[in-house]
Design an enzyme around this catalytic site. Sequence first.
Site, PDB file in Angstrom:
ATOM      1  N   LYS A   1       0.893  -1.145   0.210  1.00 55.62           N
ATOM      2  CA  LYS A   1      -0.022  -0.083  -0.078  1.00 55.62           C
ATOM      3  C   LYS A   1       0.928   1.266   0.097  1.00 55.62           C
ATOM      4  CE  LYS A   1      -3.652   2.114   2.682  1.00 55.62           C
ATOM      5  NZ  LYS A   1      -4.812   2.076   3.915  1.00 55.62           N
TER       6      LYS A   1
ATOM      7  N   SER B   1      -9.549   1.728   3.355  1.00 48.50           N
ATOM      8  CA  SER B   1      -8.751   2.603   2.275  1.00 48.50           C
ATOM      9  C   SER B   1      -7.653   1.603   1.591  1.00 48.50           C
ATOM     10  CB  SER B   1      -7.945   3.613   3.285  1.00 48.50           C
ATOM     11  OG  SER B   1      -7.146   3.195   4.099  1.00 48.50           O
TER      12      SER B   1
ATOM     13  N   SER C   1      -9.529  -0.627   7.444  1.00 47.91           N
ATOM     14  CA  SER C   1      -9.043  -0.436   6.153  1.00 47.91           C
ATOM     15  C   SER C   1      -8.499  -1.664   5.364  1.00 47.91           C
ATOM     16  CB  SER C   1      -7.922   0.700   6.123  1.00 47.91           C
ATOM     17  OG  SER C   1      -8.870   1.663   6.217  1.00 47.91           O
TER      18      SER C   1
END
Length: 485
Positions: free
Chosen positions: A78, A153, A177
Site C-alpha cells: 500500500k 482505504s 481498512s
Amino acid sequence: MALHELTIGQAREKLLSKEISSQDLTKAVLDRIEAVEPQVDAYLTVSKEEAMEAAQKADKALAQGETAPLCGIPLAIKDVMCTKGVLTTCASKILGNFVPPYDATSITKLKEAGAVLVGKTNMDEFAMGSSTENSAFKTTKNPWDLTRTPGGSSGGSAAAVAADMCLGAFGSDTGGSIRQPGSHCSVVGLKPTYGRVSRYGLVAFASSLDQIGPFAKTVEDAAILLQAVAGYDPSDSTSVNVEVPDYTTAIQEDVKGMRVGMPKEYFEMGGLTPDVKNSVDQAIKTLESQGVEVMDVSLPHSKYCVAVYYVIAPAEASSNLARYDGVKYGMREERDSLIDMYHATRSSGFGPEVQRRIIIGTYALSAGYYDAYYGKASQVRTLIMEDYKKAFEKCDAIISPVAPTPAFKLGENTDDPLTMYLSDIFTLSANLAGVCGVSVPCGFSSEGLPIGLQLQGSHFQEEKILRLGHHFQKATDFHTKRPNL
C-alpha cells in the site's frame, strides 16, 4: 494453474523444489498486471526493473539453500509505507513527488526475507475512506464487479490480490481498512494487534489506531506474511516487546473446544443485509460442526463506536497532517507570504475528504470543545476496551460480519459521508480497543458479490483467530474462487 494464480504456500513449494524460479514467477505476475491493471487500477507504481532484480537476487539465494518462506515471492505494498527510492504518495497530490530516503521497518523485514516488491497500490488519500474513491490519482475497481468499489482505504492491495496481480500484499488498518476491502474482494485481510507490527515508516493518519497488516489468498498465507513483519522494533515507541509465536504451526492445531462469542449488538444493528446475515450464520454453523462452541457475548458500547472513532481519528489526523505545509517536502504552491503559501499548498494539495477530517479534528481539539468532544470520546473508548476485556474472559474469539453490506456501487456514497462512515460499523471497535481481527471469505450475495466473516481476538492472540479462519477454509471453498477478468 497459471503461476500468478498460486498461493504463497504453493509458490514456495515450487521454488524450493526448483520447479520454477522467482524470475518466472515475478514475470508472470508483471504480465498479469499488464493484462488486467487497465481494468482494475490497483497500482499507483509498478516497479518492473526493481522487481526483476530482486527476483534474480532471490534465485541466487534459493540456489544457495535459502529457505525463508517469502524468498522470491512477489508482493504489493500500500502506498502509505515508506519505500526507499520508490514514490510514496499516500494517494495525495501533496506527496505526489515524495521519494523516501529510507524503508519502513516492515519493508526492511520483507526485503531481508527475500520478498520481491512489485509495486505500490492505490488507496484512499492518507488512508481516509472506505472505498478507494478518495485517491487523488485514480479510482480502483472491484475485480468481482468493475462497477463497484473494492472497499477502502486499502482497496488497491485487496484488489491486486483478488485479481492475481501479486501473491500477497500489505495495507494499513485504522478503522477497518484491511478487513473491509478483504471482505469486498474475497481475500483474507488481517489487522494485527496494535503494537504487534512496527509502524516506523508508516505515514501516520491516526497514530493510536493505525496498524500494518497483510492481504492474502488464504489464511495460511496471511500467517506467513504476519510472521515476516511481526515483532518488537525500538524505532517505534508503540511497538510492544511480546514474543512472536510460530503462526504457521499454531494454525494447524485443532479448533475443537474453542469458544467463540457472538456479540448480540452487532446482529441487532440496522443495515445488515439478509445475504450477509445468512452467510455469517452459515459460517457459524460450519465452525460449530468442527467442535467450536458458540455463545452470546455483549459489547454494549458498540453503538458509540462510529461517534467515538470520528472524533478521535480526525483529531489525531489534524495533528499528524499539520506537517504538510510546503516547507520541507512534498508539494508547494509558491506565494508572496508564508501564510498564503501554507493556505494555497494545503488547499490544493489535500482532497475534500482529508480537508473535512482535518476540520472536524481541529474543531474537536479546539479550546472550549476539547472536553466535550475529544475528552468524552477518549472516556467512551476506555469503556469499549473494557467491553472487550470482559468478553474475552468468556471466549477465545468474537465472530461477526465484516461489513453490513457487500461492495456498493462506485459513486453511490461519495456525496453521503455518514453512509460511507457507517460501512465500517463492525470494524471500528477493534481499532479503538487495539485488538486483532481478520476477514475471511464466507460467501457470496445473490448478485455474486463477496461476503466476509470477521474474527476478532484479544491482544496478541492472532494465532487463535488465524487457527479458526484456517480450519474454516479447510471446510469451505469460498477462498478458492476467483473473479473473471
